[in-house]
Design a protein around this motif. Structure first.
Motif, PDB file in Angstrom:
ATOM      1  N   PHE A 432     -16.085   2.755 -23.843  1.00  0.00           N
ATOM      2  CA  PHE A 432     -15.344   2.563 -25.086  1.00  0.00           C
ATOM      3  C   PHE A 432     -14.051   1.781 -24.865  1.00  0.00           C
ATOM      4  N   GLY A 433     -13.427   1.970 -23.729  1.00  0.00           N
ATOM      5  CA  GLY A 433     -12.202   1.232 -23.436  1.00  0.00           C
ATOM      6  C   GLY A 433     -12.434  -0.260 -23.424  1.00  0.00           C
ATOM      7  N   SER A 434     -13.520  -0.713 -22.779  1.00  0.00           N
ATOM      8  CA  SER A 434     -13.803  -2.146 -22.723  1.00  0.00           C
ATOM      9  C   SER A 434     -14.147  -2.697 -24.097  1.00  0.00           C
ATOM     10  N   LEU A 435     -14.787  -1.883 -24.940  1.00  0.00           N
ATOM     11  CA  LEU A 435     -15.100  -2.333 -26.293  1.00  0.00           C
ATOM     12  C   LEU A 435     -13.827  -2.535 -27.114  1.00  0.00           C
ATOM     13  N   GLY A 447      -9.341   8.900 -26.590  1.00  0.00           N
ATOM     14  CA  GLY A 447      -8.868   9.585 -27.792  1.00  0.00           C
ATOM     15  C   GLY A 447      -9.795   9.412 -28.972  1.00  0.00           C
ATOM     16  N   PHE A 448     -10.333   8.210 -29.171  1.00  0.00           N
ATOM     17  CA  PHE A 448     -11.223   7.969 -30.301  1.00  0.00           C
ATOM     18  C   PHE A 448     -12.509   8.799 -30.195  1.00  0.00           C
ATOM     19  N   TYR A 452     -13.971  12.515 -32.643  1.00  0.00           N
ATOM     20  CA  TYR A 452     -15.228  12.922 -33.274  1.00  0.00           C
ATOM     21  C   TYR A 452     -15.642  14.328 -32.837  1.00  0.00           C
ATOM     22  N   GLY A 453     -15.387  14.645 -31.571  1.00  0.00           N
ATOM     23  CA  GLY A 453     -15.683  16.000 -31.116  1.00  0.00           C
ATOM     24  C   GLY A 453     -14.868  17.029 -31.878  1.00  0.00           C
ATOM     25  N   ILE A 454     -13.586  16.748 -32.051  1.00  0.00           N
ATOM     26  CA  ILE A 454     -12.711  17.661 -32.797  1.00  0.00           C
ATOM     27  C   ILE A 454     -13.160  17.754 -34.248  1.00  0.00           C
ATOM     28  N   THR A 455     -13.510  16.608 -34.835  1.00  0.00           N
ATOM     29  CA  THR A 455     -13.968  16.585 -36.228  1.00  0.00           C
ATOM     30  C   THR A 455     -15.229  17.426 -36.402  1.00  0.00           C
TER      31      THR A 455
END
Length: 503
Positions: A432-435, A447-448, A452-455
């Motif tokens: 995800f970092g490279s994206l 964090g992103f 979703y896990g928290i949501t």
């Protein structure tokens, strides 16, 4: 004992019925995919960042994978008709708690997709106006687009379908003209098929391109969101879904290949890095003239607007489905009486979008890099998670309900799609970092996905609170108003919970 019926106060607050045919639904979902935006922007950026040229074959492979996903997806649509789409499917297949978790993820993901697009719309709008000698701040353009979307979101959905049809037809036509020009003028005078060769698929680095390719299809799954407004939900959703995947996949594959032909496979990466989103326009400029190139850039803007409008409708209908069942406040289940459009859900989405645009304008963050690229990538991850969960939900649903569907529709297709989508989800999270063009240690990189896990956990907790405090509401989760199984089948995994909920 049959599941409880929805409160009578909700019977008249229904979405407009029988307004959309197959063509209208296809226009909605293909417009959400924003073909010109993906081809000129995302495809070129993917080649520049990954330094891989196999983006055409990646689009075709992803189209095939999503077609397999749709086998179970549309099979379930024949038995569950609900504007809540992923929410209702996960509820029926995996249980009410997971269903509310899916709803929470869907609201975050689709809001992110919609709001992030305002950054690109404002930025491109300012560039288009600048070409005509007008200097306008990006946020002014974004606010104009926001105002039009806010109004259209409250109008008749069939009117919106006609608006999108006109925009999409013009957009696809200009893309096909550009494709023909690029193929007719290949680099070196020879049409080459290097970027369509399957060999690169064996390279582990191809996973990054696959992730980008999947993001380009986000929006096709919204066919189910419009099921309650379709003339014949059982047939319309299935046909529209397969047509949308075929149109999007073939258009993406053809256009990305045409780009490689005109730039030259050997120079594709270098040109993508140097020209960026202008690559397509620069390649055709010597042959079509500046007028047609300027027209293409204008359609680039309308492509973004069309996607904004469709994602607005999607968010509003998710909120409507949740409000109708009182998972969200009941006010979200209200519609505009004259048009049948979700009222509070639409207004709520507009308020959120306005707040984000204002925040970015005041803080001075870049609309493309900080708003569009990052927020829409975050939204795309959420949709990917939902598709993976839905594949598993389809298997759970048909395992518990004996219905007239083949093994391939009940188990085979969903299982293959589930493995494919779960693998892509894991790859996306890891990379995800490279994206985001950020270091792996960056808070954005972890964090992103963590959000979703928290949501999802918060959604599950809310479902458990409803089961304890409002069992009548809990018992209706995922059923909608006219779910075909509502009178005979309770959501899977919750049979025991139903007895507890009814006392």
């Amino acid at each position: 004992m049959p599941p409880p019926r929805p409160p009578s106060s909700f019977v008249n607050d229904r979405l407009a019925r029988r307004r959309l045919g197959v063509a209208s639904v296809v226009f909605f979902v293909v417009a959400a995919a924003a073909p010109l935006t993906v081809i000129a922007g995302a495809a070129v950026t993917a080649v520049a960042v990954t330094e891989l040229t196999a983006i055409p074959i990646a689009y075709l492979i992803v189209a095939a994978g999503l077609a397999v996903f749709s086998v179970g997806y549309v099979a379930m649509s024949r038995h569950v008709v609900n504007a809540g789409a992923f929410y209702s499917y996960v509820t029926q297949g995996l249980g009410r708690g997971f269903g509310v978790s899916a709803a929470a993820v869907a609201l975050v993901a689709y809001n992110a997709m919609q709001v992030g697009l305002y950054g690109a719309f404002g930025y491109v709008g300012s560039l288009v106006l600048d070409a005509f000698g007008l200097t306008v701040a990006w946020w002014v353009c974004a606010l104009v687009g926001w105002a039009v979307v806010a109004v259209l979101g409250l109008l008749d959905v069939s009117l919106n379908g006609r608006v999108l049809a006109a925009m999409l037809a013009a957009e696809v036509l200009i893309v096909l003209i550009y494709d023909a020009v690029m193929i007719a003028h290949p680099a070196g005078g020879v049409v080459r098929f290097d970027t369509l060769q399957p060999g690169p698929l064996l390279d582990l680095d191809i996973a990054a391109l696959m992730v980008v390719a999947v993001a380009g299809f986000v929006g096709f799954e919204a066919t189910v969101v419009f099921a309650e407004e379709a003339r014949d939900p059982r047939r319309t959703v299935a046909r529209a879904t397969y047509i949308a995947i075929a149109v999007i996949g073939l258009l993406y594959g053809l256009s990305a290949w045409a780009l490689s032909v005109a730039a030259g496979p050997d120079q594709f990466v270098a040109r993508a890095k140097s020209d960026g989103p202008d690559l397509m326009f620069n390649l055709v400029l010597p042959y079509v003239g500046s007028s047609l190139v300027d027209l293409g850039k204008l359609f680039f803007l309308t492509s973004l607007f069309a996607a904004l409008l469709v994602f607005h409708h999607t968010v509003a209908r998710y909120a409507y489905a949740l409000g109708r069942e009182q998972v969200l406040p009941a006010a979200f289940g209200r519609v505009v009486r004259r048009t049948g459009a979700p009222k509070v859900g639409s207004l709520g989405q507009s308020i959120l979008a306005l707040a984000v645009i204002a925040t970015y304008a005041l803080v001075g963050w870049h609309p493309m890099e900080n708003m569009f690229a990052r927020i829409t990538t975050f939204g795309g991850l959420g949709v990917l998670i939902l598709m993976a969960a839905t594949s598993l939900a389809v298997i759970g649903f048909f395992r518990r309900n004996t219905l007239d569907e083949s093994w391939w529709h009940r188990v085979g297709g969903p299982l293959v799609a589930g493995i494919f989508l779960c693998a892509l989800t894991i790859i996306t999270v890891v990379n995800f970092g490279s994206l985001l063009d950020a270091p792996a240690s960056s808070p954005l990189a972890w964090g992103f996905p963590l959000a979703y896990g928290i949501t999802a956990v918060l959604g599950l907790v809310w479902a458990l609170l409803l089961r304890r405090s409002r069992p009548d509401i809990y018992a209706r989760i995922g059923l909608g108003v006219e779910t075909s199984l509502a009178q005979t089948v309770a959501p899977a995994c919750d049979r025991k919970d139903d007895h507890l909920a009814r006392g």
